[in-house]
Motif scaffolding. Structure first.
Motif, PDB file in Angstrom:
ATOM      1  N   SER A  48      29.940  35.460  33.718  1.00 37.40           N
ATOM      2  CA  SER A  48      30.415  37.199  34.810  1.00 37.40           C
ATOM      3  C   SER A  48      30.911  36.833  36.452  1.00 37.40           C
ATOM      4  O   SER A  48      31.159  37.440  36.760  1.00 37.40           O
ATOM      5  N   GLU A  49      29.297  36.666  37.060  1.00 33.87           N
ATOM      6  CA  GLU A  49      29.248  36.606  38.535  1.00 33.87           C
ATOM      7  C   GLU A  49      30.150  35.653  39.207  1.00 33.87           C
ATOM      8  O   GLU A  49      30.505  35.979  40.105  1.00 33.87           O
ATOM      9  N   LYS A  50      31.150  34.158  38.355  1.00 43.15           N
ATOM     10  CA  LYS A  50      31.507  33.676  39.292  1.00 43.15           C
ATOM     11  C   LYS A  50      33.201  34.435  39.120  1.00 43.15           C
ATOM     12  O   LYS A  50      33.281  33.971  40.271  1.00 43.15           O
ATOM     13  N   LEU A  51      32.960  34.803  38.406  1.00 43.39           N
ATOM     14  CA  LEU A  51      34.315  35.695  38.488  1.00 43.39           C
ATOM     15  C   LEU A  51      34.425  36.418  39.437  1.00 43.39           C
ATOM     16  O   LEU A  51      35.458  36.483  40.715  1.00 43.39           O
ATOM     17  N   LEU A  52      33.574  37.245  39.657  1.00 44.88           N
ATOM     18  CA  LEU A  52      33.289  38.539  40.541  1.00 44.88           C
ATOM     19  C   LEU A  52      33.730  37.978  42.043  1.00 44.88           C
ATOM     20  O   LEU A  52      33.668  38.035  42.800  1.00 44.88           O
ATOM     21  N   LEU A  53      32.255  36.981  41.821  1.00 43.14           N
ATOM     22  CA  LEU A  53      33.084  36.186  43.439  1.00 43.14           C
ATOM     23  C   LEU A  53      34.348  35.268  43.553  1.00 43.14           C
ATOM     24  O   LEU A  53      34.482  35.838  44.915  1.00 43.14           O
ATOM     25  N   GLU A  54      34.712  35.197  43.087  1.00 45.39           N
ATOM     26  CA  GLU A  54      36.439  34.501  43.555  1.00 45.39           C
ATOM     27  C   GLU A  54      37.000  35.802  43.766  1.00 45.39           C
ATOM     28  O   GLU A  54      38.310  35.807  44.733  1.00 45.39           O
ATOM     29  N   ARG A  55      37.085  36.836  42.837  1.00 37.69           N
ATOM     30  CA  ARG A  55      37.820  37.877  43.265  1.00 37.69           C
ATOM     31  C   ARG A  55      37.475  38.026  44.539  1.00 37.69           C
ATOM     32  O   ARG A  55      38.156  38.222  45.487  1.00 37.69           O
ATOM     33  N   ILE A  56      36.223  38.202  44.917  1.00 36.85           N
ATOM     34  CA  ILE A  56      35.638  39.269  46.319  1.00 36.85           C
ATOM     35  C   ILE A  56      35.780  38.592  47.295  1.00 36.85           C
ATOM     36  O   ILE A  56      36.938  39.125  48.181  1.00 36.85           O
ATOM     37  N   LEU A  57      35.600  37.580  46.969  1.00 32.92           N
ATOM     38  CA  LEU A  57      35.833  36.390  48.522  1.00 32.92           C
ATOM     39  C   LEU A  57      37.404  35.745  48.249  1.00 32.92           C
ATOM     40  O   LEU A  57      37.927  35.919  49.480  1.00 32.92           O
ATOM     41  N   THR A  58      38.296  35.594  47.515  1.00 36.97           N
ATOM     42  CA  THR A  58      39.158  35.766  47.415  1.00 36.97           C
ATOM     43  C   THR A  58      40.307  36.595  48.379  1.00 36.97           C
ATOM     44  O   THR A  58      40.852  36.120  49.876  1.00 36.97           O
ATOM     45  N   ALA A  59      39.802  37.968  48.352  1.00 37.98           N
ATOM     46  CA  ALA A  59      40.461  39.051  48.994  1.00 37.98           C
ATOM     47  C   ALA A  59      39.742  39.273  50.588  1.00 37.98           C
ATOM     48  O   ALA A  59      40.354  40.008  51.204  1.00 37.98           O
ATOM     49  N   PHE A  60      38.301  39.067  50.366  1.00 38.29           N
ATOM     50  CA  PHE A  60      37.405  39.172  51.822  1.00 38.29           C
ATOM     51  C   PHE A  60      36.956  38.597  52.298  1.00 38.29           C
ATOM     52  O   PHE A  60      35.900  37.950  51.962  1.00 38.29           O
TER      53      PHE A  60
END
Length: 266
Positions: A48-60
């Motif tokens: 779950s953390e991997k998914l969240l980090l990828e989503r957030i850091l891709t956008a910001f």
């Protein structure tokens, strides 16, 4: 900074992580010890953390992130920092109890401006923007009424992992709650308690040296729903991500209920 866009990114990321968690809890879960205080981490936390980090850091990509398992990703001390709790309620998941959520907050100079809590079990999401209120995924505004019970309040308790079993202050607070409350919930998922408070399902939360990674999202959700948060001595409380543990103790409730809760805790 477009906070509406940030909320969209955070909500979509949290809900995607929720889908991962919901599907993952249907199978075998890898669980291992975390630290020396009896806490655990699962394979689902990490996924779950991997998914969240990828989503957030891709956008910001210029923002920093502090995640429950990975710690700081990016430079410290920047203007914008995300806080990520990929699975709040890990111990519940480990024993098969379906009480867990995903939490995301965005802080500007240490103070939360965006908070998102997603419940994979019910499929509900709650979010808040500083100064703009709190809403459910249905679009309904969160604004619980003051509805005291003659049988006493229904309260939730949360404490940080570092609090020892023989901590005198923590023990005294819990005993005071047990004497005066109708029920005291210890959910092992603080963000779920915050969502319940913002919805009006419970009357208050007492926190003692609460964990820093999930406090800002939950506190912002409550404040933007019209609730009040005070220090244990009744002073103003701010859920700053940089606050030390001794400044992360609080009482949260409807403003009209705060004086009575503070009195019973004293």
């Amino acid at each position: 900074m477009d906070l509406d866009h940030a909320r969209t990114v955070a909500v979509e990321a949290a809900e995607a992580a929720g889908t991962l968690l919901r599907e993952g809890t249907r199978g075998t879960i890898g669980v291992r010890a975390k630290g020396v205080a009896g806490d655990v981490v699962t394979d689902l936390d990490l996924a779950s953390e991997k998914l969240l980090l990828e989503r957030i850091l891709t956008a910001f990509p210029s923002h920093s992130v502090i995640a429950e398992e990975s710690g700081l990703v990016g430079a410290a001390g920047g203007e914008w920092t995300w806080l990520v709790d990929p699975l709040d309620g890990t111990n519940n998941v480990a024993i098969g109890l379906p009480a867990f959520v995903v939490g995301v907050a965005l802080c500007r100079d240490g103070l939360p401006v965006l908070g998102v809590v997603h419940d994979p079990v019910s499929g509900q999401t709650w979010s808040a923007l500083r100064g703009r209120g709190a809403t459910a995924s249905t679009g309904a505004r969160l604004a619980p009424p003051y509805a005291p019970s003659p049988h006493g309040p229904l309260l939730a308790w949360t404490q940080g992992y570092g609090v020892a079993r023989d901590d005198a202050r923590g023990s005294a607070l819990k005993q005071a709650m047990e004497r005066a409350a109708r029920r005291v919930l210890q959910l092992w998922a603080p963000l779920l308690s915050w969502a319940m408070l913002a919805r009006g399902d419970i009357d208050g939360i007492v926190g003692y040296r609460a964990e820093a990674v999930d406090l800002p999202a939950g506190a912002l959700l409550a404040v933007e729903a019209g609730l009040d948060i005070r220090t244990l001595d009744g002073g103003p409380f701010e859920a700053c991500m940089d606050a030390p543990a001794e400044r992360r103790s609080f009482v949260a409730a409807h403003p009209r209920a705060i004086p009575g809760l503070l009195a019973l805790l004293r």
